[in-house]
Design a protein around this motif. Structure first.
Motif, PDB file in Angstrom:
ATOM      1  N   GLU A  51       0.821  -1.219   0.000  1.00  0.00           N
ATOM      2  CA  GLU A  51       0.000   0.000   0.000  1.00  0.00           C
ATOM      3  C   GLU A  51       0.850   1.262   0.000  1.00  0.00           C
ATOM      4  OE1 GLU A  51      -2.765  -0.108   3.209  1.00  0.00           O
ATOM      5  OE2 GLU A  51      -3.828  -1.833   2.415  1.00  0.00           O
ATOM      6  N   LEU A  52       2.109   1.150   0.414  1.00  0.00           N
ATOM      7  CA  LEU A  52       2.985   2.325   0.452  1.00  0.00           C
ATOM      8  C   LEU A  52       3.539   2.676  -0.928  1.00  0.00           C
ATOM      9  CD1 LEU A  52       5.002   1.584   3.695  1.00  0.00           C
ATOM     10  CD2 LEU A  52       3.223   3.295   3.378  1.00  0.00           C
ATOM     11  N   CYS A  53       3.765   1.672  -1.746  1.00  0.00           N
ATOM     12  CA  CYS A  53       4.362   1.904  -3.063  1.00  0.00           C
ATOM     13  C   CYS A  53       3.407   1.362  -4.123  1.00  0.00           C
ATOM     14  CB  CYS A  53       5.719   1.216  -3.143  1.00  0.00           C
ATOM     15  SG  CYS A  53       6.562   1.543  -4.680  1.00  0.00           S
ATOM     16  N   THR A  54       2.580   2.241  -4.658  1.00  0.00           N
ATOM     17  CA  THR A  54       1.588   1.810  -5.652  1.00  0.00           C
ATOM     18  C   THR A  54       1.988   2.180  -7.072  1.00  0.00           C
ATOM     19  OG1 THR A  54       0.367   3.848  -5.292  1.00  0.00           O
ATOM     20  CG2 THR A  54      -0.292   1.931  -3.991  1.00  0.00           C
ATOM     21  N   ASP A  55       3.169   2.719  -7.248  1.00  0.00           N
ATOM     22  CA  ASP A  55       3.654   3.096  -8.576  1.00  0.00           C
ATOM     23  C   ASP A  55       3.783   1.842  -9.447  1.00  0.00           C
ATOM     24  OD1 ASP A  55       4.812   4.258 -10.758  1.00  0.00           O
ATOM     25  OD2 ASP A  55       6.645   4.861  -9.757  1.00  0.00           O
ATOM     26  N   PRO A  56       3.161   1.817 -10.648  1.00  0.00           N
ATOM     27  CA  PRO A  56       3.212   0.624 -11.488  1.00  0.00           C
ATOM     28  C   PRO A  56       4.510   0.477 -12.294  1.00  0.00           C
ATOM     29  CG  PRO A  56       1.857   2.273 -12.539  1.00  0.00           C
ATOM     30  CD  PRO A  56       2.268   2.837 -11.203  1.00  0.00           C
ATOM     31  N   ASP A  57       5.539   1.227 -11.963  1.00  0.00           N
ATOM     32  CA  ASP A  57       6.814   1.185 -12.691  1.00  0.00           C
ATOM     33  C   ASP A  57       7.377  -0.241 -12.698  1.00  0.00           C
ATOM     34  OD1 ASP A  57       9.198   1.706 -13.908  1.00  0.00           O
ATOM     35  OD2 ASP A  57      10.003   2.949 -12.294  1.00  0.00           O
ATOM     36  N   PRO A  58       7.725  -0.778 -13.880  1.00  0.00           N
ATOM     37  CA  PRO A  58       8.270  -2.140 -13.944  1.00  0.00           C
ATOM     38  C   PRO A  58       9.611  -2.280 -13.218  1.00  0.00           C
ATOM     39  CG  PRO A  58       7.863  -1.282 -16.162  1.00  0.00           C
ATOM     40  CD  PRO A  58       7.515  -0.206 -15.205  1.00  0.00           C
ATOM     41  N   ALA A  59      10.356  -1.196 -13.063  1.00  0.00           N
ATOM     42  CA  ALA A  59      11.636  -1.276 -12.349  1.00  0.00           C
ATOM     43  C   ALA A  59      11.397  -1.595 -10.871  1.00  0.00           C
ATOM     44  CB  ALA A  59      12.403   0.032 -12.494  1.00  0.00           C
ATOM     45  N   ILE A  60      10.345  -1.034 -10.303  1.00  0.00           N
ATOM     46  CA  ILE A  60      10.024  -1.329  -8.902  1.00  0.00           C
ATOM     47  C   ILE A  60       9.592  -2.781  -8.765  1.00  0.00           C
ATOM     48  CG2 ILE A  60       8.468  -0.789  -6.997  1.00  0.00           C
ATOM     49  CD1 ILE A  60       8.487   2.116  -8.000  1.00  0.00           C
ATOM     50  N   THR A  61       8.813  -3.257  -9.724  1.00  0.00           N
ATOM     51  CA  THR A  61       8.396  -4.661  -9.706  1.00  0.00           C
ATOM     52  C   THR A  61       9.612  -5.573  -9.800  1.00  0.00           C
ATOM     53  OG1 THR A  61       6.322  -4.033 -10.743  1.00  0.00           O
ATOM     54  CG2 THR A  61       6.897  -6.367 -10.799  1.00  0.00           C
ATOM     55  N   ALA A  62      10.597  -5.198 -10.605  1.00  0.00           N
ATOM     56  CA  ALA A  62      11.818  -6.001 -10.731  1.00  0.00           C
ATOM     57  C   ALA A  62      12.584  -6.046  -9.411  1.00  0.00           C
ATOM     58  CB  ALA A  62      12.700  -5.431 -11.839  1.00  0.00           C
ATOM     59  N   VAL A  63      12.641  -4.935  -8.704  1.00  0.00           N
ATOM     60  CA  VAL A  63      13.336  -4.906  -7.413  1.00  0.00           C
ATOM     61  C   VAL A  63      12.590  -5.764  -6.393  1.00  0.00           C
ATOM     62  CG1 VAL A  63      13.989  -3.421  -5.481  1.00  0.00           C
ATOM     63  CG2 VAL A  63      14.440  -2.695  -7.811  1.00  0.00           C
ATOM     64  N   VAL A  64      11.273  -5.681  -6.379  1.00  0.00           N
ATOM     65  CA  VAL A  64      10.482  -6.509  -5.457  1.00  0.00           C
ATOM     66  C   VAL A  64      10.689  -7.985  -5.783  1.00  0.00           C
ATOM     67  CG1 VAL A  64       8.149  -7.084  -4.701  1.00  0.00           C
ATOM     68  CG2 VAL A  64       8.796  -4.699  -4.999  1.00  0.00           C
ATOM     69  N   ALA A  65      10.721  -8.339  -7.068  1.00  0.00           N
ATOM     70  CA  ALA A  65      10.955  -9.728  -7.472  1.00  0.00           C
ATOM     71  C   ALA A  65      12.347 -10.196  -7.045  1.00  0.00           C
ATOM     72  CB  ALA A  65      10.789  -9.873  -8.978  1.00  0.00           C
ATOM     73  N   ALA A  66      13.347  -9.327  -7.176  1.00  0.00           N
ATOM     74  CA  ALA A  66      14.704  -9.686  -6.759  1.00  0.00           C
ATOM     75  C   ALA A  66      14.771  -9.892  -5.249  1.00  0.00           C
ATOM     76  CB  ALA A  66      15.691  -8.608  -7.205  1.00  0.00           C
ATOM     77  N   MET A  67      14.124  -9.004  -4.499  1.00  0.00           N
ATOM     78  CA  MET A  67      14.117  -9.148  -3.040  1.00  0.00           C
ATOM     79  C   MET A  67      13.422 -10.446  -2.633  1.00  0.00           C
ATOM     80  SD  MET A  67      13.294  -5.279  -1.656  1.00  0.00           S
ATOM     81  CE  MET A  67      11.897  -5.913  -0.816  1.00  0.00           C
ATOM     82  N   ALA A  68      12.287 -10.726  -3.245  1.00  0.00           N
ATOM     83  CA  ALA A  68      11.549 -11.952  -2.918  1.00  0.00           C
ATOM     84  C   ALA A  68      12.394 -13.178  -3.234  1.00  0.00           C
ATOM     85  CB  ALA A  68      10.231 -11.994  -3.681  1.00  0.00           C
ATOM     86  N   GLY A  69      13.020 -13.179  -4.386  1.00  0.00           N
ATOM     87  CA  GLY A  69      13.869 -14.307  -4.762  1.00  0.00           C
ATOM     88  C   GLY A  69      15.040 -14.489  -3.810  1.00  0.00           C
ATOM     89  N   TYR A  70      15.660 -13.404  -3.423  1.00  0.00           N
ATOM     90  CA  TYR A  70      16.789 -13.483  -2.494  1.00  0.00           C
ATOM     91  C   TYR A  70      16.352 -14.075  -1.154  1.00  0.00           C
ATOM     92  CZ  TYR A  70      20.270 -12.091   0.904  1.00  0.00           C
ATOM     93  OH  TYR A  70      21.180 -12.099   1.923  1.00  0.00           O
TER      94      TYR A  70
END
Length: 108
Positions: A51-70
């Protein structure tokens, strides 16, 4: 007048960081000055990360995916000696990051 002296470190302490945390009081009980204050009730009402970061930027999604994977990958490894709870922490963070990624991407 008695001169104030610094308390002696607890037995088994080595180094200045441990000495600061494991000081003995005059009555023999340990005084451990933790760096964090107790949480206020308002702090537990913070919104979740998605809810804090609702920006649909694909770069943010990539960072979230990297964090989740790590966190998921590290959480599945055997625990390192001396840090028995680090893998449980990483697994818990992986669950939160995966939930965030699912909500960002719409994946079920």
């Amino acid at each position: 007048m008695r001169r104030a002296t610094r308390p002696r470190p607890a037995s088994g302490c080595r180094g200045t960081a441990c000495t600061r945390r494991c000081e003995r009081r005059s009555n023999g009980s340990s005084a451990i000055p933790w760096p964090r204050r107790p949480r206020s009730p308002a702090a537990s009402l913070r919104p979740p990360p998605y809810e804090l970061c609702t920006d649909p930027d694909p770069a943010i999604t990539a960072v979230v995916a990297a964090m989740a994977g790590y966190f998921v990958c590290q959480g599945r490894m055997p625990g390192p000696p001396g840090l028995p709870t680090v893998r449980a922490f990483q697994r818990a963070q992986g669950v939160v990051a995966l939930d965030w990624l699912r909500r960002r991407t719409g994946w079920a």
